[in-house]
Design a protein around this motif. Structure first.
Motif, mmCIF file in Angstrom:
data_model
loop_
_atom_site.group_PDB
_atom_site.id
_atom_site.type_symbol
_atom_site.label_atom_id
_atom_site.label_comp_id
_atom_site.label_asym_id
_atom_site.label_seq_id
_atom_site.Cartn_x
_atom_site.Cartn_y
_atom_site.Cartn_z
ATOM 1 N N LEU A 1 0.830 -1.206 0.000
ATOM 2 C CA LEU A 1 0.000 0.000 0.000
ATOM 3 C C LEU A 1 0.863 1.254 0.000
ATOM 4 C CD1 LEU A 1 -2.732 1.315 0.081
ATOM 5 C CD2 LEU A 1 -2.837 0.870 2.550
ATOM 6 N N ALA A 2 1.941 1.235 0.772
ATOM 7 C CA ALA A 2 2.848 2.390 0.794
ATOM 8 C C ALA A 2 3.419 2.658 -0.598
ATOM 9 C CB ALA A 2 3.979 2.151 1.796
ATOM 10 N N GLN B 1 -9.163 0.606 5.724
ATOM 11 C CA GLN B 1 -7.805 0.253 6.141
ATOM 12 C C GLN B 1 -7.246 1.270 7.124
ATOM 13 O OE1 GLN B 1 -6.305 -2.699 5.524
ATOM 14 N NE2 GLN B 1 -8.324 -3.123 4.655
ATOM 15 N N VAL B 2 -7.597 2.550 6.948
ATOM 16 C CA VAL B 2 -7.156 3.571 7.907
ATOM 17 C C VAL B 2 -7.760 3.297 9.275
ATOM 18 C CG1 VAL B 2 -7.323 6.022 8.520
ATOM 19 C CG2 VAL B 2 -6.730 5.361 6.185
ATOM 20 N N ILE C 1 1.049 5.634 6.198
ATOM 21 C CA ILE C 1 0.048 5.268 5.193
ATOM 22 C C ILE C 1 -1.276 5.968 5.485
ATOM 23 C CG2 ILE C 1 -1.375 3.357 4.349
ATOM 24 C CD1 ILE C 1 1.124 1.571 4.706
ATOM 25 N N SER C 2 -1.671 5.986 6.755
ATOM 26 C CA SER C 2 -2.944 6.608 7.124
ATOM 27 C C SER C 2 -2.969 8.077 6.733
ATOM 28 C CB SER C 2 -3.186 6.455 8.627
ATOM 29 O OG SER C 2 -3.328 5.100 8.981
ATOM 30 N N GLU D 1 -7.233 15.717 6.949
ATOM 31 C CA GLU D 1 -6.084 15.835 7.844
ATOM 32 C C GLU D 1 -6.198 14.795 8.960
ATOM 33 O OE1 GLU D 1 -6.273 19.786 9.354
ATOM 34 O OE2 GLU D 1 -5.482 20.716 7.527
ATOM 35 N N ILE D 2 -5.062 14.359 9.472
ATOM 36 C CA ILE D 2 -5.028 13.449 10.619
ATOM 37 C C ILE D 2 -4.026 13.984 11.617
ATOM 38 C CG2 ILE D 2 -3.349 11.947 9.463
ATOM 39 C CD1 ILE D 2 -4.564 9.588 10.993
#
Length: 235
Positions: A72-73, A126-127, A199-200, A210-211
């Motif tokens: 995924l990355a 997935q996140v 990844i998230s 945003e996270i």
């Protein structure tokens, strides 16, 4: 341009090194179980055989997680989301992400409002899975993990909170990089690829969101995701 190629080559080398490091442990365990089973199969009790099979399943899941995260990355680095976003509900995504995390011995507290978003559903699941597993890994075993979804104006907000040791403010941003080397005291041996939050953040950014890592009132860590909310279908 040369600097970009150098950074890309370095990033790939780090991924390969991480894969080799993370896969060596479970492969060694599985090979050891196989060798022991073959040499002593007739003398193993049924309970021992069941235990060995459980360990093989556990280590195989660990290997699959490592490979999935690395793949995924690389996909995100190569061009972002594989599918165009579509209308969906963030609460439903949260539920599926929790299910995908497969935490059998952890209490999950839910505070979920229905909030529409435009999203690649698979990627956001997935996140959530990653954030819930993160909270599980850094929480005392008898404490719950809380997952919240709500609307704040034009934003859809997802929060995953634990009651673990928390993250000092000066460490929070670095945890979104590749292969951060910091762990809270008492959790230094927690396994992981070091790619989960990287990844998230990349997935959330692809959704124009945003996270962040915040402190949870009363202690612990809260991972907060903010996304553009979609159009409500009410009325």
């Amino acid at each position: 341009m040369a600097d970009e190629r150098t950074n890309e080559t370095k990033g790939r080398a780090e991924l390969v090194s991480m894969l080799a490091h993370e896969l060596r442990g479970p492969i060694t365990t599985i090979r050891g179980i196989a060798a022991t089973s073959r040499a002593h199969f007739d003398r193993l009790s049924d309970d021992e055989k069941v235990e060995f099979l459980g360990l093989i399943e556990q280590e195989s899941d660990r290997m699959l997680n490592v490979v999935d995260q690395a793949a995924l990355a690389m996909r995100l680095a190569a061009g972002g989301l594989a599918a165009p976003p579509g209308p969906t509900e963030l609460a439903a995504i949260a539920r599926q992400g929790i299910e995908a995390a497969a935490l059998e011995d952890r209490t999950i507290e839910l505070e979920l409002d229905e909030v529409p978003v435009d999203a690649d559903r698979t990627m956001l699941i997935q996140v959530v899975r990653q954030l819930v597993r993160n909270a599980d890994a850094y929480s005392p075993p008898d404490e719950p993990v809380t997952v919240r979804v709500r609307r704040e104006g034009a934003q859809a907000v997802l929060e995953v909170a634990d009651r673990g040791p928390g993250v000092p403010e000066d460490r929070r941003e670095a945890l979104f990089g590749m292969f951060p080397n910091w762990r809270p005291s008492g959790y230094e041996e927690v396994p992981g690829t070091g790619l989960g939050l990287f990844i998230s953040r990349a997935v959330v950014a692809e959704h124009h969101g945003e996270i962040s890592i915040e402190g949870e009132p009363g202690g612990g860590t809260m991972l907060r995701v903010r996304l553009p909310a979609g159009e409500t279908t009410d009325g």
